[in-house]
Design a protein around this motif. Structure first.
Motif, short mmCIF file in Angstrom:
data_model
loop_
_atom_site.label_atom_id
_atom_site.label_comp_id
_atom_site.label_asym_id
_atom_site.label_seq_id
_atom_site.Cartn_x
_atom_site.Cartn_y
_atom_site.Cartn_z
N ASP A 1 0.83 -1.20 0.00
CA ASP A 1 0.00 0.00 0.00
C ASP A 1 0.86 1.25 0.00
O ASP A 1 0.58 2.23 -0.69
N ALA A 2 1.94 1.22 0.80
CA ALA A 2 2.78 2.40 0.96
C ALA A 2 3.75 2.59 -0.20
O ALA A 2 4.00 3.74 -0.62
N PHE A 3 4.29 1.51 -0.73
CA PHE A 3 5.39 1.63 -1.69
C PHE A 3 5.10 1.00 -3.05
O PHE A 3 5.96 1.03 -3.94
N GLY A 4 3.91 0.42 -3.22
CA GLY A 4 3.60 -0.20 -4.50
C GLY A 4 4.10 -1.63 -4.59
O GLY A 4 4.75 -2.14 -3.67
N MET A 5 3.84 -2.27 -5.74
CA MET A 5 4.15 -3.69 -5.92
C MET A 5 5.55 -3.94 -6.48
O MET A 5 5.92 -5.08 -6.74
N GLY A 6 6.33 -2.87 -6.67
CA GLY A 6 7.63 -3.01 -7.30
C GLY A 6 8.63 -3.86 -6.53
O GLY A 6 9.58 -4.39 -7.11
N SER A 7 8.42 -4.02 -5.22
CA SER A 7 9.36 -4.79 -4.39
C SER A 7 8.94 -6.25 -4.23
O SER A 7 9.49 -6.96 -3.39
N PHE A 8 7.98 -6.70 -5.03
CA PHE A 8 7.48 -8.06 -4.91
C PHE A 8 8.60 -9.09 -5.07
O PHE A 8 8.67 -10.07 -4.33
N ALA A 9 9.50 -8.86 -6.03
CA ALA A 9 10.61 -9.80 -6.27
C ALA A 9 11.53 -9.88 -5.06
O ALA A 9 12.01 -10.95 -4.70
N ALA A 10 11.78 -8.73 -4.41
CA ALA A 10 12.65 -8.72 -3.23
C ALA A 10 12.03 -9.51 -2.10
O ALA A 10 12.71 -10.27 -1.40
N TRP A 11 10.71 -9.35 -1.89
CA TRP A 11 10.02 -10.12 -0.87
C TRP A 11 10.14 -11.63 -1.16
O TRP A 11 10.35 -12.43 -0.24
N THR A 12 10.03 -11.99 -2.43
CA THR A 12 10.12 -13.40 -2.81
C THR A 12 11.48 -13.98 -2.44
O THR A 12 11.59 -15.04 -1.80
N SER A 13 12.54 -13.28 -2.84
CA SER A 13 13.89 -13.79 -2.59
C SER A 13 14.22 -13.82 -1.10
O SER A 13 14.84 -14.78 -0.61
N LEU A 14 13.81 -12.80 -0.35
CA LEU A 14 14.11 -12.76 1.08
C LEU A 14 13.41 -13.88 1.84
O LEU A 14 14.01 -14.53 2.71
N THR A 15 12.15 -14.14 1.51
CA THR A 15 11.42 -15.20 2.23
C THR A 15 11.94 -16.58 1.84
O THR A 15 12.01 -17.48 2.69
N LEU A 16 12.33 -16.75 0.58
CA LEU A 16 12.91 -18.04 0.19
C LEU A 16 14.29 -18.24 0.81
O LEU A 16 14.69 -19.37 1.10
#
Length: 386
Positions: free
Chosen positions: A151-166
């Motif tokens: 909500d605050a920063f948009g969906m652009g960091s989706f890939a970073a979330w994926t790599s960090l959680t994996l």
């Protein structure tokens, strides 16, 4: 037990952000409903072959823990591809590679965990719930944090979330004890055919297929359904969080509730409540208090249903059949239903709107209840415990 708690927490923390927000990320990238349905169904497509393939490999090598480490590391490498602007075919290939190496992790770990928590040959739901609840907690944290973040920063960091959680998943696999189990060539494997020829086993898997198919429509289309109603991403995360909070409460206390019904009875109840929950979701999505109450049914429609399925498989696929039983649960429950739900839901929603998907999910819930009634009747006729 602590190592399995860590693996469950990290794995479902990854699922907690990835599954609810993948459709929204794809929408943000400009994909249409049908393309989103196909891309989100890749995870389910890998469950058609990967769980049984990983299970066969672990049975023949005895190296379950090392295979978990290998799979999580390769999935992490594939996730780096999401950092680049990819078209549909390349994105499909990246997701295929990533999910092929994660979709076998839970069946392998569930097979070991079911054995660890059993006492005197009987599955202990209280001990299982104490481990599985950490998966729900991990899911809850990321679904809320990711919603607020996007909500605050948009969906652009989706890939970073994926790599960090994996990366967290990969690290947690190194905490597991490096225990090598006897391989299949060291012990003669038991044949699975006689178990699968039992009518109640076939009806059980039919009930699982329809019940999880209803849930697939939720996984793929619930966030899109709420987004179309004008809900903020943080609000969407809260609706997911409601279901996970009640799920946590169930897993933590299920030892006192499950004895109230036999296993097939729980399957019937879960199917009926799933049908009702999806009907409410289709009819009153804009009335948030009613929608929130419907989410509370997740305690039975998912948490109780999942534990009952694990217990049922442990009883009917004992010993060296347990790994293949868990793999079949993943293939039939989350593979066949996932692919069917993603593609069918995309076709239906494109033509009739998103609400129609949840009417279809409601019908699947009631179909699961009918199959479960057959399981109960056949179980009573055979005098079996489950």
């Amino acid at each position: 037990m602590l190592a399995f708690c860590a693996l469950s927490a990290s794995y479902f923390a990854h699922i907690g952000f990835f599954n609810p927000y993948l459709p929204l990320w794809l929408k943000d990238m400009g994909f249409g409903l049908l393309a989103i349905s196909v891309l989100t169904s890749v995870q389910s497509a890998t469950r058609l072959f990967a769980p049984y393939g990983w299970g066969w490999l672990s049975d023949h090598t005895g190296e379950r823990v090392r295979l978990l480490r290998l799979g999580s590391a390769i999935a992490l490498l594939f996730s780096l591809g999401l950092w680049f602007p990819l078209g549909g075919p390349l994105l499909f290939a990246v997701l295929l590679g990533m999910f092929t190496h994660t979709s076998g992790m839970m069946p392998m770990s569930e097979a070991v965990l079911a054995q660890i928590v059993s006492r005197d040959g009987r599955f202990d739901p209280r001990r299982y719930g104490r481990v599985r609840v950490w998966g729900s907690i991990g899911f809850l944290l990321t679904v809320l944090l990711a919603g607020a973040w996007f909500d605050a920063f948009g969906m652009g960091s989706f890939a970073a979330w994926t790599s960090l959680t994996l990366a967290a998943v990969a690290l947690s696999t190194w905490w597991l004890p490096d225990h090598r189990e006897p391989a299949a060539h060291e012990q003669r494997p038991e044949p699975i055919g006689p178990v699968l020829r039992q009518p109640r086993v076939r009806w059980f898997f039919a009930a699982v297929f329809f019940h999880v198919l209803a849930h697939v429509f939720v996984y793929v289309f619930f966030s899109l359904h709420l987004d179309a109603q004008g809900y903020a991403k943080s609000a969407i995360g809260l609706f997911w969080a409601i279901s996970v909070l009640i799920e946590i409460g169930w897993f933590f206390t299920q030892g006192r509730w499950l004895p109230a019904l036999r296993l097939p009875g729980w399957l019937v109840l879960a199917g009926v409540l799933m049908g009702l929950r999806m009907a409410v979701t289709a009819t009153l999505p804009a009335v948030w208090p009613v929608l929130a109450l419907a989410q509370l049914l997740h305690a039975i429609t998912f948490a109780a249903h999942h534990t009952v399925c694990i217990a049922w498989i442990s009883e009917h696929f004992p010993g060296r059949l347990r790994g293949r039983g868990q793999a079949l649960y993943a293939v039939i429950g989350y593979g066949l239903s996932g692919v069917s739900g993603g593609v069918l839901g995309g076709l239906v929603s494109s033509r009739f709107g998103l609400s129609s998907v949840f009417w279809l999910a409601s019908a699947c819930g009631f179909a699961a209840a009918l199959c479960a009634l057959r399981v109960r009747a056949l179980t009573r006729a055979s005098g079996a415990r489950g």
